[in-house]
Design a protein around this motif. Structure first.
Motif, PDB file in Angstrom:
ATOM      1  N   LYS A   1       0.679  -0.913  -0.176  1.00 49.90           N
ATOM      2  CA  LYS A   1      -0.331   0.271   0.137  1.00 49.90           C
ATOM      3  C   LYS A   1       0.758   1.169   0.006  1.00 49.90           C
ATOM      4  N   GLN A   2       1.894   1.368   0.906  1.00 45.81           N
ATOM      5  CA  GLN A   2       2.712   2.035   1.266  1.00 45.81           C
ATOM      6  C   GLN A   2       3.438   2.851  -0.740  1.00 45.81           C
TER       7      GLN A   2
ATOM      8  N   TYR B   1       2.021   2.108  -3.380  1.00 51.96           N
ATOM      9  CA  TYR B   1       1.231   2.224  -4.526  1.00 51.96           C
ATOM     10  C   TYR B   1       1.022   4.177  -3.803  1.00 51.96           C
ATOM     11  N   GLU B   2       0.690   3.819  -2.321  1.00 49.55           N
ATOM     12  CA  GLU B   2       0.934   5.514  -2.685  1.00 49.55           C
ATOM     13  C   GLU B   2       2.143   6.358  -2.713  1.00 49.55           C
ATOM     14  N   ASN B   3       2.966   6.128  -2.591  1.00 49.80           N
ATOM     15  CA  ASN B   3       4.796   7.099  -3.047  1.00 49.80           C
ATOM     16  C   ASN B   3       4.953   7.401  -4.093  1.00 49.80           C
TER      17      ASN B   3
ATOM     18  N   GLU C   1       1.891   9.858  -4.696  1.00 47.07           N
ATOM     19  CA  GLU C   1       2.459  10.952  -4.640  1.00 47.07           C
ATOM     20  C   GLU C   1       3.977  11.849  -5.641  1.00 47.07           C
TER      21      GLU C   1
ATOM     22  N   TYR D   1      -4.221   3.831  -9.605  1.00 43.62           N
ATOM     23  CA  TYR D   1      -3.553   3.047  -8.369  1.00 43.62           C
ATOM     24  C   TYR D   1      -4.933   3.466  -7.120  1.00 43.62           C
ATOM     25  N   GLU D   2      -5.107   4.337  -7.147  1.00 45.05           N
ATOM     26  CA  GLU D   2      -6.081   4.667  -6.281  1.00 45.05           C
ATOM     27  C   GLU D   2      -7.302   4.211  -6.026  1.00 45.05           C
TER      28      GLU D   2
ATOM     29  N   LEU E   1      -6.123   1.114  -4.605  1.00 44.85           N
ATOM     30  CA  LEU E   1      -6.071   0.198  -2.768  1.00 44.85           C
ATOM     31  C   LEU E   1      -7.015   0.373  -2.532  1.00 44.85           C
TER      32      LEU E   1
END
Ligand SMILES: [Zn+2]
Length: 445
Positions: A38-39, A41-43, A46, A285-286, A289
Motif C-alpha cells: 500500500k505504501q 502505491y501511495e508513494n 505522491e 492506483y487509487e 487501493l
C-alpha cells in the motif's frame, strides 16, 4: 517518463489482476495488500502528483513566454491584412480589364468569322469566273471548228469550181459564207455575254475585297485596343507584384515567430499529455487501493449501495473520467445523473445508511452549490451536489433510501443534474463500480 515501472510493481499489478480474475468479487481478507505494498502505491501516487505540479508550472512558463510574442504577431498580422486588402483591389481591377479584353476578343472573333465568310464568297466567285472563262474558250474552239469545216468543204469545192471548171455555183458560195457569218455573229454575242458576266463577277469580288479591307482595319483597331488593355493590365500586375513581395516578406517574419510560438505550444501539449497520463495512473492506483480497502477491510461497500436517484428513467450524462470543460482537462470526480422526464426537483436518497457530515443550504459551495456529504464510516463518504433544496442537517443519522434533498442546478452546473461522488479513504473512486444500478440506466457521457 512520468512513471518508472519497476519489475516489482509489474509483479504486484499482475498479482492483483490474477486475484480479480480468480476470485472475482469474493471478499477474503487473506488477499489484502500488505502495508508495504500500500505504501508503495501511495508513494508512487505522491511522486506523480509532484510531477504533475511541476508540469503545470512548466506549462504556465511556456504560456507566459508564448504570450510575449502576441504584440509582434498582431502587428505583423495587421500589416499583412492591409497589404492583402491592396492586393484585393489590384485583383478587382485586373478582373475588370480581363472582362474588357474578353469583350474585345469576342468582337475580333466575330469579325474574323465575317472575313472568313467573305473569303469563301470570293473563292466561289473566282471559281465561277474560271468556269465562264472555260465556257468562252470552248465557244471559241467550237466556232473555229465550225468555220474551218464549213469553209474548208465549201471553199475547196468552190475553188475547184472556180479554177478547174465552169460549174462554179456562185449562189452556193454566197450562202455558205453568209452561214459562216451568222454562226460567227451568234457565237460573238454568246462570248460577249459571258465576258460581261465575268466583268460583273469581278466587280462583285472587288466590292467584297473592299468590305474585307474595312473589316481588317476594324480588326487592327480592336487589336490595338486589346494591346492597350493588356499594357494597363501589366501595370496592375506589376504593382500587385510589389505588394505581394512585401507581403511575402512580412509573412516570412510572421512564420518565424509563429514557429517559435508553435514549438512552445507543442512543448506545453507534451507536458499536458504527460499530466493526463499521470492522472490516469493515479486514478488506477487509487482504485486498486480502494478496492483493497473496501473488499478486504471493513467497508463492504460493493453491492450494498443503492442508486441515488430512485427512478426508472435515469441516465448517466457524464461518467467518472478525464473530461474537458471550458478548455480545462481534469478528472470528473463522480458521475452526473439525470432523468429523462426532467431532473429538477427529483428526489435524492442516501445510497446507504450513515451520518450527515455536511449540509450546505445556500451559496456556491465551491462549485457544488447546495450539497450533502454522508459519512458511512470505514473511510467511505458519499457526495450529492447541485441540489435545489437540502432536507437534512449535519449530525442527522439517515437510513438507506432516506430522501436527503431534491435535484437542481446550483453551483458550477449547466442544467439540472445530480453530481454523485464517492470517496474512499480520501480518494475519489468511480461510483459505478460500487452502486447497484437500475437495469434501465444508460450511460450517455
Ligand atoms: Zn459532476
Amino acid at each position: 517518463m512520468l512513471l518508472k515501472t519497476t519489475d516489482k510493481s509489474k509483479k504486484l499489478l499482475s498479482f492483483i489482476l490474477s486475484l480479480v480474475i480468480v476470485f472475482g468479487v469474493m471478499s477474503v481478507s487473506a488477499f489484502a495488500l500488505t502495508d508495504a505494498e500500500k505504501q508503495e502505491y501511495e508513494n508512487k501516487i505522491e511522486e506523480i502528483r509532484e510531477q504533475i505540479k511541476e508540469n503545470e508550472e512548466k506549462i504556465a512558463e511556456l504560456e507566459a513566454e508564448a504570450a510575449t510574442y502576441d504584440d509582434e504577431i498582431n502587428a505583423l498580422q495587421e500589416k499583412i491584412d492591409v497589404l492583402s486588402a491592396q492586393i484585393d483591389l489590384y485583383n478587382d481591377e485586373i478582373a475588370l480589364i480581363d472582362a474588357d479584353i474578353q469583350v474585345i476578343d469576342n468582337q475580333i472573333t466575330g469579325i474574323e468569322n465575317e472575313i472568313e465568310d467573305l473569303n469563301q464568297q470570293i473563292q466561289a466567285l473566282d471559281e465561277k469566273v474560271i468556269e465562264i472563262q472555260q465556257e468562252i474558250a470552248d465557244t471559241y474552239t467550237l466556232l473555229g471548228e465550225r468555220i474551218r469545216v464549213t469553209y474548208m468543204t465549201g471553199a475547196n469545192t468552190s475553188l475547184e469550181y472556180l479554177l478547174t471548171s465552169d460549174g462554179f455555183d456562185f449562189q452556193e458560195y454566197l450562202e455558205r459564207t453568209e452561214l459562216i457569218d451568222r454562226i460567227a455573229a451568234h457565237d460573238d454575242k454568246l462570248i460577249k455575254d459571258l465576258e460581261d458576266d465575268i466583268e460583273s463577277l469581278k466587280e462583285k469580288v472587288l466590292e467584297i475585297e473592299d468590305m474585307k479591307t474595312r473589316l481588317n482595319s476594324k480588326v487592327e483597331e480592336l487589336d490595338k485596343a486589346k494591346k492597350e488593355h493588356e499594357a494597363k493590365k501589366q501595370e496592375q500586375v506589376d504593382a500587385r507584384k510589389i505588394i505581394e513581395d512585401k507581403e511575402a516578406l512580412i509573412q516570412a517574419d510572421l512564420n518565424k515567430v509563429m514557429s517559435i510560438v508553435n514549438a512552445l505550444d507543442s512543448k506545453s501539449k507534451e507536458y499536458e499529455a504527460a499530466m493526463e497520463k499521470g492522472e490516469a495512473t493515479i486514478l488506477d492506483y487509487e482504485q486498486k487501493l480502494a478496492q483493497q480497502n473496501t473488499s478486504f477491510g471493513s467497508g463492504q461497500v460493493s453491492g450494498d449501495m443503492i442508486w441515488p436517484l430512485p427512478y426508472d428513467d435515469t441516465y448517466v450524462s457524464s461518467s467518472f473520467k478525464m473530461r474537458t470543460l471550458n478548455g480545462v482537462t481534469r478528472q470528473h470526480n463522480g458521475i452526473d445523473i439525470c432523468r429523462w422526464a426532467g431532473t429538477h426537483g427529483a428526489q435524492i436518497v442516501a445510497v446507504k445508511e450513515g451520518t450527515v457530515e455536511t449540509a450546505v443550504y445556500s451559496g456556491y459551495g465551491g462549485g457544488y452549490g447546495l450539497y450533502v456529504v454522508i459519512d458511512h464510516g470505514e473511510g467511505v463518504k458519499t457526495y450529492y451536489a447541485h441540489m435545489s433544496s437540502v432536507h437534512v442537517s449535519v449530525g442527522d443519522y439517515v437510513t438507506q433510501g432516506t430522501v436527503i434533498g431534491l435535484a437542481g442546478n446550483t453551483g458550477y452546473s449547466f442544467g439540472a443534474h445530480l453530481h454523485f461522488g464517492l470517496m474512499i479513504n480520501g480518494g475519489w473512486v468511480n461510483p459505478m463500480n460500487y452502486l447497484s444500478k437500475p437495469a434501465s440506466v444508460t450511460i450517455n457521457g
